[in-house]
Design a protein around this motif. Structure first.
Motif, PDB file in Angstrom:
ATOM      1  N   ARG A  81       0.838  -1.205   0.000  1.00  0.00           N
ATOM      2  CA  ARG A  81       0.000   0.000   0.000  1.00  0.00           C
ATOM      3  C   ARG A  81       0.876   1.260   0.000  1.00  0.00           C
ATOM      4  N   TYR A  82       2.032   1.182   0.643  1.00  0.00           N
ATOM      5  CA  TYR A  82       2.981   2.296   0.703  1.00  0.00           C
ATOM      6  C   TYR A  82       4.288   1.859   0.049  1.00  0.00           C
ATOM      7  N   PRO A  83       4.305   1.733  -1.265  1.00  0.00           N
ATOM      8  CA  PRO A  83       5.470   1.146  -1.936  1.00  0.00           C
ATOM      9  C   PRO A  83       6.763   1.939  -1.773  1.00  0.00           C
ATOM     10  N   GLY A  84       6.679   3.256  -1.750  1.00  0.00           N
ATOM     11  CA  GLY A  84       7.890   4.066  -1.612  1.00  0.00           C
ATOM     12  C   GLY A  84       8.559   3.868  -0.267  1.00  0.00           C
ATOM     13  N   SER A  85       7.776   3.979   0.803  1.00  0.00           N
ATOM     14  CA  SER A  85       8.368   3.820   2.136  1.00  0.00           C
ATOM     15  C   SER A  85       8.797   2.377   2.381  1.00  0.00           C
ATOM     16  N   MET A  86       8.056   1.419   1.845  1.00  0.00           N
ATOM     17  CA  MET A  86       8.457   0.025   2.041  1.00  0.00           C
ATOM     18  C   MET A  86       9.681  -0.328   1.201  1.00  0.00           C
ATOM     19  N   ALA A  87       9.835   0.295   0.050  1.00  0.00           N
ATOM     20  CA  ALA A  87      11.055   0.081  -0.742  1.00  0.00           C
ATOM     21  C   ALA A  87      12.273   0.523   0.076  1.00  0.00           C
ATOM     22  N   LYS A  88      12.135   1.648   0.734  1.00  0.00           N
ATOM     23  CA  LYS A  88      13.229   2.156   1.576  1.00  0.00           C
ATOM     24  C   LYS A  88      13.524   1.178   2.718  1.00  0.00           C
ATOM     25  N   ARG A  89      12.470   0.651   3.333  1.00  0.00           N
ATOM     26  CA  ARG A  89      12.664  -0.297   4.440  1.00  0.00           C
ATOM     27  C   ARG A  89      13.319  -1.596   3.965  1.00  0.00           C
ATOM     28  N   VAL A  90      12.899  -2.089   2.801  1.00  0.00           N
ATOM     29  CA  VAL A  90      13.508  -3.318   2.273  1.00  0.00           C
ATOM     30  C   VAL A  90      14.988  -3.074   2.006  1.00  0.00           C
ATOM     31  N   GLN A  91      15.325  -1.916   1.438  1.00  0.00           N
ATOM     32  CA  GLN A  91      16.734  -1.619   1.180  1.00  0.00           C
ATOM     33  C   GLN A  91      17.514  -1.460   2.487  1.00  0.00           C
ATOM     34  N   GLN A  92      16.897  -0.863   3.497  1.00  0.00           N
ATOM     35  CA  GLN A  92      17.569  -0.730   4.795  1.00  0.00           C
ATOM     36  C   GLN A  92      17.830  -2.107   5.407  1.00  0.00           C
ATOM     37  N   LEU A  93      16.844  -2.998   5.310  1.00  0.00           N
ATOM     38  CA  LEU A  93      17.015  -4.355   5.818  1.00  0.00           C
ATOM     39  C   LEU A  93      18.165  -5.052   5.088  1.00  0.00           C
ATOM     40  N   CYS A  94      18.183  -4.942   3.765  1.00  0.00           N
ATOM     41  CA  CYS A  94      19.239  -5.597   2.985  1.00  0.00           C
ATOM     42  C   CYS A  94      20.610  -4.996   3.289  1.00  0.00           C
ATOM     43  N   ALA A  95      20.685  -3.681   3.442  1.00  0.00           N
ATOM     44  CA  ALA A  95      21.960  -3.035   3.781  1.00  0.00           C
ATOM     45  C   ALA A  95      22.454  -3.515   5.145  1.00  0.00           C
ATOM     46  N   PHE A  96      21.544  -3.671   6.094  1.00  0.00           N
ATOM     47  CA  PHE A  96      21.906  -4.178   7.415  1.00  0.00           C
ATOM     48  C   PHE A  96      22.441  -5.605   7.305  1.00  0.00           C
ATOM     49  N   LEU A  97      21.762  -6.436   6.510  1.00  0.00           N
ATOM     50  CA  LEU A  97      22.204  -7.812   6.327  1.00  0.00           C
ATOM     51  C   LEU A  97      23.575  -7.881   5.666  1.00  0.00           C
ATOM     52  N   VAL A  98      23.810  -6.997   4.701  1.00  0.00           N
ATOM     53  CA  VAL A  98      25.122  -6.953   4.040  1.00  0.00           C
ATOM     54  C   VAL A  98      26.195  -6.556   5.052  1.00  0.00           C
ATOM     55  N   GLU A  99      25.907  -5.525   5.834  1.00  0.00           N
ATOM     56  CA  GLU A  99      26.899  -5.012   6.788  1.00  0.00           C
ATOM     57  C   GLU A  99      27.187  -5.985   7.930  1.00  0.00           C
ATOM     58  N   HIS A 100      26.153  -6.634   8.458  1.00  0.00           N
ATOM     59  CA  HIS A 100      26.325  -7.458   9.656  1.00  0.00           C
ATOM     60  C   HIS A 100      26.393  -8.968   9.401  1.00  0.00           C
ATOM     61  N   TYR A 101      25.848  -9.412   8.256  1.00  0.00           N
ATOM     62  CA  TYR A 101      25.775 -10.856   7.998  1.00  0.00           C
ATOM     63  C   TYR A 101      26.247 -11.219   6.587  1.00  0.00           C
ATOM     64  N   ASP A 102      27.038 -10.366   5.972  1.00  0.00           N
ATOM     65  CA  ASP A 102      27.542 -10.587   4.619  1.00  0.00           C
ATOM     66  C   ASP A 102      26.413 -10.908   3.633  1.00  0.00           C
ATOM     67  N   GLY A 103      25.227 -10.340   3.870  1.00  0.00           N
ATOM     68  CA  GLY A 103      24.098 -10.513   2.965  1.00  0.00           C
ATOM     69  C   GLY A 103      23.343 -11.818   3.130  1.00  0.00           C
ATOM     70  N   ASP A 104      23.727 -12.636   4.099  1.00  0.00           N
ATOM     71  CA  ASP A 104      23.115 -13.948   4.309  1.00  0.00           C
ATOM     72  C   ASP A 104      22.031 -13.852   5.378  1.00  0.00           C
ATOM     73  N   ALA A 105      20.772 -13.794   4.959  1.00  0.00           N
ATOM     74  CA  ALA A 105      19.668 -13.643   5.909  1.00  0.00           C
ATOM     75  C   ALA A 105      19.621 -14.791   6.918  1.00  0.00           C
ATOM     76  N   ALA A 106      19.887 -16.006   6.474  1.00  0.00           N
ATOM     77  CA  ALA A 106      19.831 -17.163   7.379  1.00  0.00           C
ATOM     78  C   ALA A 106      20.868 -17.068   8.491  1.00  0.00           C
ATOM     79  N   ALA A 107      21.930 -16.303   8.283  1.00  0.00           N
ATOM     80  CA  ALA A 107      22.953 -16.147   9.315  1.00  0.00           C
ATOM     81  C   ALA A 107      22.389 -15.457  10.558  1.00  0.00           C
ATOM     82  N   VAL A 108      21.285 -14.743  10.403  1.00  0.00           N
ATOM     83  CA  VAL A 108      20.652 -14.099  11.554  1.00  0.00           C
ATOM     84  C   VAL A 108      20.243 -15.165  12.573  1.00  0.00           C
ATOM     85  N   TRP A 109      19.753 -16.293  12.093  1.00  0.00           N
ATOM     86  CA  TRP A 109      19.279 -17.324  13.012  1.00  0.00           C
ATOM     87  C   TRP A 109      20.102 -18.609  13.025  1.00  0.00           C
TER      88      TRP A 109
END
Length: 191
Positions: free
Chosen positions: A80-108
């Motif tokens: 419903r809010y594609p612009g703000s959610m696009a930003k959030r998805v990119q923030q999530l991915c940037a965090f994963l790249v910075e802290h988990y080398d882009g590997d989402a499963a590494a979180v758990w």
């Protein structure tokens, strides 16, 4: 190993969610202010628009923000809010790249306890305590990620046999039960 899920209620979207940690994490991020099925179809829609088999945290984090927002805004919009959610998805991915080398499963993957995993999920951009607890319950109930104390850390969402959240959706019947529970919570003013 892929997991069979029924979160999007669309076979091709659910297949992606079952095999892609980043897709299911992104679906959970998108799951707010829209129907759950729409949110969990979002990762598949994004992958299709990127002409990719899967989502890649490095690619999404590096994508031009205006172009990524436009990608999520195409009809039908991913949210419903594609612009703000696009930003959030990119923030999530940037965090994963910075802290988990882009590997989402590494979180758990190597979380020693449910409490540790909840802490890690709480650190993710766009994940507050409730969303983190729901996702922890989803990991435990449907993906077999069960570090010691996971049910306790997930709170009420970790209860066996409950129908409170996306963690409990295994098909149309359980989806109806979760919807009924949420409607009852709205009526009584609880969350």
């Amino acid at each position: 190993m892929a997991t069979t899920v029924h979160l999007a209620q669309r076979p091709e979207a659910d297949e992606l969610l079952g095999r892609s940690p980043l897709a299911v994490l992104t679906g959970m991020l998108l799951d707010q202010q829209i129907p759950m099925e729409w949110a969990f179809t979002g990762p598949y829609t994004i992958a299709q628009r990127l002409k990719a088999e899967d989502l890649d945290a490095h690619e999404i984090a590096a994508y031009d923000p205006e172009r990524f927002a436009a990608l999520l805004s195409e009809k039908p919009a991913v949210h419903r809010y594609p612009g703000s959610m696009a930003k959030r998805v990119q923030q999530l991915c940037a965090f994963l790249v910075e802290h988990y080398d882009g590997d989402a499963a590494a979180v758990w993957r190597d979380a020693a306890t449910g409490k540790d995993l909840l802490k890690r999920l709480n650190e993710l951009p766009g994940f507050g305590r409730q969303k983190a607890q729901i996702f922890l319950a989803l990991l435990g109930k449907q993906f077999g990620v069960r570090p010691e104390g996971w049910r306790e850390a997930a709170g009420a969402y970790g209860e066996d046999g409950s129908h409170r959240s996306v963690a409990d959706i295994t098909g149309p019947e359980s989806l109806a039960k979760v919807r009924a529970y949420k409607q009852e919570q709205k009526k009584t003013g609880k969350r």
